[in-house]
Enzyme design. Structure first.
Site, PDB file in Angstrom:
ATOM      1  N   GLY A 206     -13.331   2.524  -2.585  1.00  0.00           N
ATOM      2  CA  GLY A 206     -11.947   2.080  -2.534  1.00  0.00           C
ATOM      3  C   GLY A 206     -11.769   0.999  -3.020  1.00  0.00           C
TER       4      GLY A 206
ATOM      5  N   SER B  75     -13.298   1.778  -8.544  1.00  0.00           N
ATOM      6  CA  SER B  75     -14.662   1.691  -9.750  1.00  0.00           C
ATOM      7  C   SER B  75     -14.147   2.581 -10.828  1.00  0.00           C
ATOM      8  CB  SER B  75     -15.902   2.048  -9.123  1.00  0.00           C
ATOM      9  OG  SER B  75     -16.011   3.525  -8.283  1.00  0.00           O
TER      10      SER B  75
ATOM     11  N   GLY C 293     -17.019   4.776  -4.527  1.00  0.00           N
ATOM     12  CA  GLY C 293     -16.438   5.665  -3.388  1.00  0.00           C
ATOM     13  C   GLY C 293     -16.029   4.573  -1.947  1.00  0.00           C
TER      14      GLY C 293
ATOM     15  N   THR D 216       2.823   2.135  -2.356  1.00  0.00           N
ATOM     16  CA  THR D 216       4.137   1.708  -2.829  1.00  0.00           C
ATOM     17  C   THR D 216       4.148   2.298  -4.101  1.00  0.00           C
ATOM     18  OG1 THR D 216       3.544  -0.428  -2.893  1.00  0.00           O
ATOM     19  CG2 THR D 216       4.862   0.052  -0.976  1.00  0.00           C
ATOM     20  N   ASP D 217       2.993   2.122  -4.969  1.00  0.00           N
ATOM     21  CA  ASP D 217       3.027   2.294  -6.427  1.00  0.00           C
ATOM     22  C   ASP D 217       3.576   3.640  -6.639  1.00  0.00           C
ATOM     23  OD1 ASP D 217       0.874   3.650  -5.712  1.00  0.00           O
ATOM     24  OD2 ASP D 217      -0.554   2.765  -7.253  1.00  0.00           O
TER      25      ASP D 217
ATOM     26  N   GLU E  99       0.896  -1.192   0.054  1.00  0.00           N
ATOM     27  CA  GLU E  99       0.077   0.172  -0.066  1.00  0.00           C
ATOM     28  C   GLU E  99       0.899   1.372   0.004  1.00  0.00           C
ATOM     29  OE1 GLU E  99      -3.155  -0.040  -1.236  1.00  0.00           O
ATOM     30  OE2 GLU E  99      -3.529  -1.196   0.503  1.00  0.00           O
TER      31      GLU E  99
ATOM     32  N   TYR F 179      -3.661  12.009   0.409  1.00  0.00           N
ATOM     33  CA  TYR F 179      -2.993  11.315  -0.304  1.00  0.00           C
ATOM     34  C   TYR F 179      -1.568  12.035  -0.988  1.00  0.00           C
ATOM     35  CZ  TYR F 179      -2.239   8.023  -4.460  1.00  0.00           C
ATOM     36  OH  TYR F 179      -1.923   7.158  -5.440  1.00  0.00           O
TER      37      TYR F 179
ATOM     38  N   ASP G  68      -4.097   0.320  -9.760  1.00  0.00           N
ATOM     39  CA  ASP G  68      -5.579   0.049  -9.928  1.00  0.00           C
ATOM     40  C   ASP G  68      -5.806  -0.156 -11.382  1.00  0.00           C
ATOM     41  OD1 ASP G  68      -5.339   0.841  -7.491  1.00  0.00           O
ATOM     42  OD2 ASP G  68      -6.595   2.837  -7.658  1.00  0.00           O
TER      43      ASP G  68
HETATM   44  C1  GLA Z   1      -5.064   4.540  -4.388  1.00  0.00           C
HETATM   45  C2  GLA Z   1      -4.560   4.855  -5.719  1.00  0.00           C
HETATM   46  C3  GLA Z   1      -3.319   3.849  -5.906  1.00  0.00           C
HETATM   47  C4  GLA Z   1      -2.463   3.389  -4.777  1.00  0.00           C
HETATM   48  C5  GLA Z   1      -3.213   3.363  -3.447  1.00  0.00           C
HETATM   49  C6  GLA Z   1      -2.601   3.052  -2.221  1.00  0.00           C
HETATM   50  O1  GLA Z   1      -5.843   3.304  -4.553  1.00  0.00           O
HETATM   51  O2  GLA Z   1      -5.446   4.894  -6.897  1.00  0.00           O
HETATM   52  O3  GLA Z   1      -2.757   4.102  -7.086  1.00  0.00           O
HETATM   53  O4  GLA Z   1      -1.535   4.529  -4.630  1.00  0.00           O
HETATM   54  O5  GLA Z   1      -4.274   4.439  -3.266  1.00  0.00           O
HETATM   55  O6  GLA Z   1      -1.898   2.011  -2.159  1.00  0.00           O
END
Ligand code: GLA
Length: 430
Positions: free
Chosen positions: A168, A171, A166, A78-79, A76, A266, A216
Site C-alpha cells: 500500500g 509501488s 503490495g 477522499t480523492d 483517506e 474499494y 498516488d
Molecule cells: C488507494 C488508491 C488511492 C486512494 C486510497 C484511499 O491508495 O489508489 O487513489 O483512493 O486508496 O485514500
C-alpha cells in the site's frame, strides 16, 4: 513553474534489520546512530547499472529516472470523491534507465525479477499479446501517452524498485510516473505534472484495470522533500506544506497482512459514495460529489439511503474537514494537533468506513503506547498494508523497538518499520 520536476543526487540507502525483527529503511547515517545490524541493499540505481552491464550494446545512451512511493498523512478515501488529500512522497524509489532505439519496438527488462525478465512490444500496439502483470504497467503508460498524442519511438528500458510491493505504498503509481517521466524527457514531451499524473491514473484505470483515485500518481509526480502535498482532487491545484522534519519523523509500519479484500471493498465503497452523492444531488443542485455536500445535507437524505451508506458518507465529509484543518496545523508547525486529527481519521476509517483490520488496529494501538508518537492511523486503501505515524525524532528508536516487540505478540506477524524522509517527486537522477 510550481511543482517543477525535482532533481536529486544519486545517493545510497540502507535497508537495516532491527534485532527485534522489525526493519528500518533509511539513510546510512541514521542507521549508524541507531546502532542497528546493517544489511546494505544495493541502491536502485546500482541495480539498474548492474543490469545495463549485461545489455547488448552496453550502458551507452541510457538516462536514469526515478519516482517515489508515497504515504498518505491524512485524507483517506477522499480523492475519488473530489475531495482533499495530504500525502508525502517517500525516500523509496522506482527507477528506470531508458534509451531511445531505432525502430518501433520497446523492450523492458525487470532487473529485480529472477533471470531479469523482459517484455518486448510494438510501441504502436501496446495492447497486443498477453504480457506478464509486471509488464502491463509499462505498456499502459505507453498506451496512455499515445491517447493524448504523445507517441513514443522505440526504446529500451531497465526497471528496478525499492518501493515495497503490495504494502500500500504505491509501488505501481511510482512505476507509472517514473516511466512516464522517462519517456516524456527522452522524447521531448512537455507535460505539466498534474496532467502526467492524470495520464498515469488513466493507464492504471483503463489499461491495467485498477480503479484507483488520483492521489498516488499526483504525489509521486509532485512531491517535495520535507513537505506534504495538499491536493484538491477536483481541480488538481496543490500546495506544498512544510513538515517539521527537525523534530518529527514520518514512520511507516507495515502490518505484513495480506490485502485480500482491498480491490472489491474499494470498488464497493466508491459505489456507496456515488449513491449518496446522487441522493443529495437530487435535492441540492450543484452537489456533484461528496466534496460538495455538508453533514446537514447528509442528515436530510438519511431516509433515502441505507445506514451503511450514511456512515460511509459521514467518513468522507468528516475526513475532508480534517484535511483542511490538518493543513493549517502542519503549516503552523503544530504536530501534536496534526496527530490528533490522524487519530480521529483512524477511528472514522475503522468505524464509519470500515476499511481497517485487526492488524491495522493493533498496530495503531501499540504505536499510541509510545510516548513521542503524536499520531498514528491506517494509511492507503486499508484491509492490511501500512500505518503512518508521526513520531518525535528522539523517540524513533524506542518506537521501532516497541512495535517490534509487541506487534508480533498481538498478531503473530512480523512487522516492518520504515523511518522515512519526505522526498521529492519524480525526476532525472544525476
Ligand atoms: C488507494 C488508491 C488511492 C486512494 C486510497 C484511499 O491508495 O489508489 O487513489 O483512493 O486508496 O485514500
Amino acid at each position: 513553474m510550481e511543482g517543477a520536476v525535482g532533481l536529486r543526487p544519486i545517493h545510497r540507502r540502507a535497508a537495516v534489520t532491527l534485532p527485534c525483527a522489525a526493519s528500518y529503511n533509511g539513510r546510512a547515517r541514521d542507521a549508524h546512530s541507531l546502532r542497528l545490524r546493517v544489511s546494505v541493499d544495493m541502491a536502485v540505481v546500482d541495480r539498474l547499472r548492474g543490469a545495463l552491464g549485461s545489455m547488448p550494446g552496453g550502458p551507452q545512451g541510457f538516462r536514469y529516472f526515478r519516482a517515489p512511493g508515497r504515504v498518505n498523512l491524512i485524507g483517506e478515501h477522499t480523492d475519488y470523491n473530489d475531495g482533499f488529500v495530504l500525502p508525502c512522497a517517500l525516500d523509496m524509489d522506482f527507477g528506470v534507465a531508458l534509451r531511445p532505439v531505432a525502430g518501433r519496438q520497446a523492450r523492458i527488462v525487470a532487473a529485480d525479477m529472477p533471470d531479469a525478465a523482459a517484455d518486448t512490444f510494438e510501441v504502436d500496439q501496446p495492447g497486443q499479446g498477453d504480457p506478464a502483470q509486471w509488464a502491463r504497467y509499462a505498456r499502459a503508460v505507453v498506451w496512455s501517452l499515445a491517447e493524448e498524442g504523445f507517441v513514443v519511438d522505440g526504446f529500451e528500458a531497465v526497471i528496478a524498485s525499492d518501493v515495497p510491493q503490495g504494502s500500500g505504498l504505491s509501488s505501481s503509481a511510482a512505476y507509472e510516473v517514473a516511466l512516464a517521466t522517462a519517456l516524456a524527457r527522452t522524447f521531448g514531451f512537455e507535460i505539466a505534472l498534474p496532467r502526467l499524473a492524470l495520464l498515469c491514473q488513466r493507464a492504471e484505470n483503463r489499461f491495467v484495470g485498477v480503479q484507483c483515485g488520483i492521489m498516488d500518481q499526483s504525489i509521486s509526480a509532485m512531491g517535495r522533500a520535507r513537505h506534504g502535498l495538499f491536493l484538491d482532487c477536483r481541480d488538481l491545484s496543490f500546495e506544498h506544506v512544510p513538515i517539521d522534519t527537525e523534530h518529527y519523523r514520518v514512520v511507516v509500519c507495515d502490518t505484513s497482512a495480506p490485502r485480500t479484500l482491498a480491490g472489491s471493498a474499494y470498488n464497493e465503497r466508491r459505489r456507496q459514495c456515488e449513491t449518496v452523492a446522487a441522493a443529495i444531488g437530487r435535492r441540492h443542485e450543484g452537489v456533484r460529489a461528496l466534496r460538495d455536500a455538508t453533514l446537514e445535507m447528509l442528515d436530510e437524505v438519511a431516509g433515502d439511503i441505507t445506514p451503511v451508506e450514511f456512515r460511509r458518507a459521514r467518513h468522507v465529509l468528516s475526513e475532508n474537514g480534517r484535511v483542511l484543518e490538518a493543513k493549517s496545523l502542519l503549516a503552523r508547525g503544530d504536530a501534536v494537533g496534526f496527530g490528533r486529527l490522524m487519530a480521529d481519521s483512524h477511528v472514522s476509517l475503522r468505524d464509519d468506513y470500515e476499511v481497517s483490520s485487526a492488524e491495522l488496529d493493533a498496530m495503531v494501538e501499540i504505536a499510541n503506547e509510545v510516548e513521542g508518537c503524536v499520531g498514528a492511523r491506517m494509511t492507503g486503501a486499508g484491509f492490511g498494508g501500512c500505518t503512518v505515524n508521526l513520531v518525535a525524532a528522539p523517540a524513533v528508536e524506542a518506537f521501532a523497538a516497541h512495535i517490534g516487540r509487541h506487534y508480533p505478540e498481538r498478531t503473530g506477524r512480523t512487522p516492518r518499520v520504515y523511518v522515512c524522509e519526505a522526498a521529492d517527486g519524480a525526476g532525472e537522477w544525476g
